[in-house]
Design an enzyme around this catalytic site. Structure first.
Site, mmCIF file in Angstrom:
data_model
loop_
_atom_site.group_PDB
_atom_site.id
_atom_site.type_symbol
_atom_site.label_atom_id
_atom_site.label_comp_id
_atom_site.label_asym_id
_atom_site.label_seq_id
_atom_site.Cartn_x
_atom_site.Cartn_y
_atom_site.Cartn_z
ATOM 1 N N GLU A 1 0.834 -1.204 0.000
ATOM 2 C CA GLU A 1 0.000 0.000 0.000
ATOM 3 C C GLU A 1 0.871 1.256 0.000
ATOM 4 O OE1 GLU A 1 -1.190 1.883 3.478
ATOM 5 O OE2 GLU A 1 -1.203 0.026 4.660
ATOM 6 N N LYS B 1 -5.122 -2.462 14.043
ATOM 7 C CA LYS B 1 -4.420 -1.375 14.735
ATOM 8 C C LYS B 1 -4.929 -1.249 16.170
ATOM 9 C CE LYS B 1 -3.432 1.361 10.580
ATOM 10 N NZ LYS B 1 -4.115 0.600 9.547
#
Length: 683
Positions: free
Chosen positions: A37, A172
């Protein structure tokens, strides 16, 4: 365009997406590719750490045997595979870059903006490019207090609808991990922790207090998991959760306190939506005095190592699977020779099946008004059918997909299939059309003079008709299509092959049909094409828009033919890695791009002592060549060896008068004889 940078242009003539030459060649050759990414470059890390990290990630992927494909948006164009200068541009804090999720792609592309792709957008682009493995730091999820704010990352919905494996360090830490796992379950996403424990990791820490639904202990297990999902046709993604290395992990209580403080500050400053994550990560890094940034870098580098190893293992698994299926098919054929079958794992051929009428004029003086003396013969033809027959005679067991009508010609074709050992399983019958017929008129030398074709039935083959054979296509070592198909059907087949990294051989069939992959915006999906010189000119003119002035002397000598190929092939090689140009009596020219260099190899039509060839009919020579080359590649031979076998098959066709000589066999073509000494001239 310089030789150091070559792009494949796809999706439409508006250049919505470009795939770097390196990535395209790797995909065409079934090499392992890892998607990366770019939001971590534009929004995830400060400059210059973001540049160093991105470059290091690509190096890690290469060092582990895979090809990196960093994905980003530049000037309204999706790039799959970035150069260092492009990475530096995305990393520049003085330039405005969007954080591009799936929802933002259309807007950013339409406005010509640049940005870093999030997990959801990167998954989508990787899937469209045919890349099954994607490495990131951590995925998004349900935000804390998400039950009130409904703030849920688009990553979770993307994982539920896009079949890409995401290698990450879990969710996360700033998110609600428990609720995130619940949403992943609802969306049908396979989640597995890799390692000794089934604890689900929490980005900065190895454990989150939650268990993964599944647990794998090796790289090979991960590859098998992805492969099984692809083979089953499951359209959702996979999360492979890799715990952060122990030496880089941060104490759970410390990181949680830093996150809570950052979230409180974000609420106080009215920060919401996609701006929350970068803000919180920045504040957590400040609170931990830079240790969270170092942990972030460490975990994503570890993910890159693991992800590239998984991609390599997956590529090996797919190759061995194809080989095993081919062996299984061949063994079954030997045990039941009167019951031809096509099983998943064999090559697929899609295109025309035709009844050929061949009229050969025996006089050198052709009369346009009046009756010409000659002979009229009937045979079974169609470019794709001929190629499939050649492959069947060479024991590679193709699935042939075509169309016939409810008439005598259709029955005759079905009977012929049984005679040559081909299955009728792929034949589609349309009751409102007649079976295709073709009338070829040859001059006294056996060269084509003119032709008439009734091919309307092939316009009936729509994408949904091909979809029923998707399992065969997904498992094929190679797929061959001819230009008789509709443009939208060609597009569908090529996109399906690209999705599963299946190499494609395109046989143009004629000048008008040679450009169909370009019209379908899938020319870059083609791995091999074998036009004659006239078809090559048509492809060049369509791509460049440059007219080629004609003259009576065009292509009259070998030198002239080669000069034309040297001019036209480089343009087409921007999209198609391998071009095999038929030069008629002058043999074959194979052109390939090797790095920044283009290599041309000219093969004579036959060993010198067999020249000139006494031609009975040239109508099946090109199809025999293509079928034998494809069969050679499927059998595992090199392209060079396969081309020589193809030339021998073509020679036998010229002598026999049949489109595919009955002498074609593995023993006849793939033996170490004088044809294998028919070495090319390299330019």
């Amino acid at each position: 365009m310089s030789l150091t940078r070559h792009f494949i242009r796809t999706l439409s003539t508006q250049n919505v997406r470009v795939i770097s030459r390196e990535v395209q060649q790797a995909l065409s050759n079934r090499q392992p590719v890892v998607a990366l990414e770019s939001t971590v470059i534009t929004h995830g890390m400060p400059h210059p750490s973001n540049v160093h990290m991105a470059v290091d990630l690509e190096a890690i992927v290469r060092n582990n045997g895979a090809i990196p494909a960093t994905i980003g948006v530049l000037d309204g164009c999706i790039h799959v595979g970035l150069e260092k200068s492009e990475i530096e541009r995305l990393a520049d804090p003085n330039l405005k870059h969007f954080k591009v999720s799936r929802r933002d792609l259309s807007f950013v592309l339409s406005q010509g903006y640049s940005g870093g792709t999030t997990v959801s957008a990167t998954m989508l682009c990787a899937h469209k490019a045919g890349i099954p493995v994607f490495v990131t730091g951590g995925i998004g999820g349900v935000h804390r207090d998400g039950e009130d704010t409904m703030d849920v990352s688009a990553d979770l919905s993307e994982l539920g609808r896009t079949p890409v494996a995401v290698v990450c360090a879990g969710v996360k830490s700033i998110l609600d991990i428990g609720r995130t796992l619940e949403v992943l379950e609802t969306n049908g996403v396979t989640v597995a922790t890799l390692g000794d424990s089934d604890d689900f990791p929490a980005f900065f820490t190895q454990t989150s207090g939650h268990k993964s639904p599944h647990h794998v202990t090796s790289i090979q297990d991960c590859a098998a998991l992805i492969n099984a999902s692809v083979n089953a046709g499951i359209d959702s993604g996979i999360v492979i959760a890799v715990p952060i290395p122990e030496h880089a992990a941060i104490d759970g209580e410390e990181i949680d306190q830093a996150i809570q403080l950052a979230l409180k500050e974000a609420r106080a400053e009215n920060i919401s939506g996609k701006d929350v994550t970068p803000y919180v990560l920045k504040r957590v890094n400040e609170s931990t005095k830079g240790r969270s940034l170092q942990a972030n870098i460490s975990l994503i580098k570890n993910n890159a190592t693991v992800g590239s190893q998984i991609a390599v293992s997956l590529a090996k698994l797919r190759d061995s699977g194809c080989a095993g299926k081919r062996r299984s098919c061949e063994q079954g054929k030997k045990q039941s020779i009167n019951k031809p079958t096509s099983c998943p794992g064999g090559p697929v051929v899609v295109g025309g099946a035709i009844i050929d009428f061949m009229a050969k004029i025996t006089s050198s003086n052709i009369m346009l008004e009046g009756t010409n003396p000659g002979r009229i013969m009937t045979s079974f033809g169609g470019v794709a059918r001929n190629i499939a027959e050649c492959m069947a005679r060479l024991e590679v067991d193709p699935l042939f997909i075509s169309a016939v009508g409810p008439d005598l010609h259709g029955l005759k074709l079905k009977e012929n299939f049984k005679q040559v050992g081909m299955s009728n399983k792929g034949l589609l019958e349309y009751t409102d059309c007649s079976t295709a017929t073709y009338c070829l008129v040859l001059d006294h030398l056996g060269e084509t003079y003119c032709a008439i074709g009734d091919m309307d039935i092939f316009s009936k083959i729509e994408p949904h008709d091909v979809l029923q054979f998707a399992d065969h296509i997904r498992n094929a070592p190679l797929l061959c299509i001819d230009g008789n198909l509709r443009v939208d059907t060609i597009k569908f087949i090529c996109e399906l092959c690209k999705e599963h990294s299946i190499p494609i051989w395109f046989e143009p069939t004629c000048v008008e049909k040679a450009v169909k992959p370009w019209l379908a915006s899938v020319l870059n999906f083609i791995s091999y094409t074998s036009p004659n010189l006239v078809e090559l000119r048509s492809m060049y003119q369509t791509i460049t828009g440059n007219a080629i002035p004609s003259s009576p002397a065009m292509g009259s000598t070998l030198h002239d033919k080669l000069e034309e190929c040297f001019r036209y092939c480089p343009v087409i090689l921007e999209s198609v890695p391998t071009i095999l140009v038929s030069l008629g009596r002058d043999g074959m020219l194979v052109s390939q791009r090797e790095g920044n260099k283009i290599v041309f190899k000219h093969y004579p039509a036959a060993p010198e002592h067999l020249l000139p060839v006494k031609v009975a009919s040239a109508s099946g020579a090109g199809d025999s060549f293509a079928g034998a080359v494809v069969a050679g590649l499927v059998h595992g031979h090199s392209l060079d060896y396969s081309v020589r076998a193809g030339l021998k098959a073509s020679y036998l066709s010229l002598l026999s008068g049949h489109t595919i000589s009955h002498l074609v066999s593995p023993t006849e073509l793939f033996s170490a004889d004088q044809w294998m000494l028919n070495k090319p001239t390299v330019f």
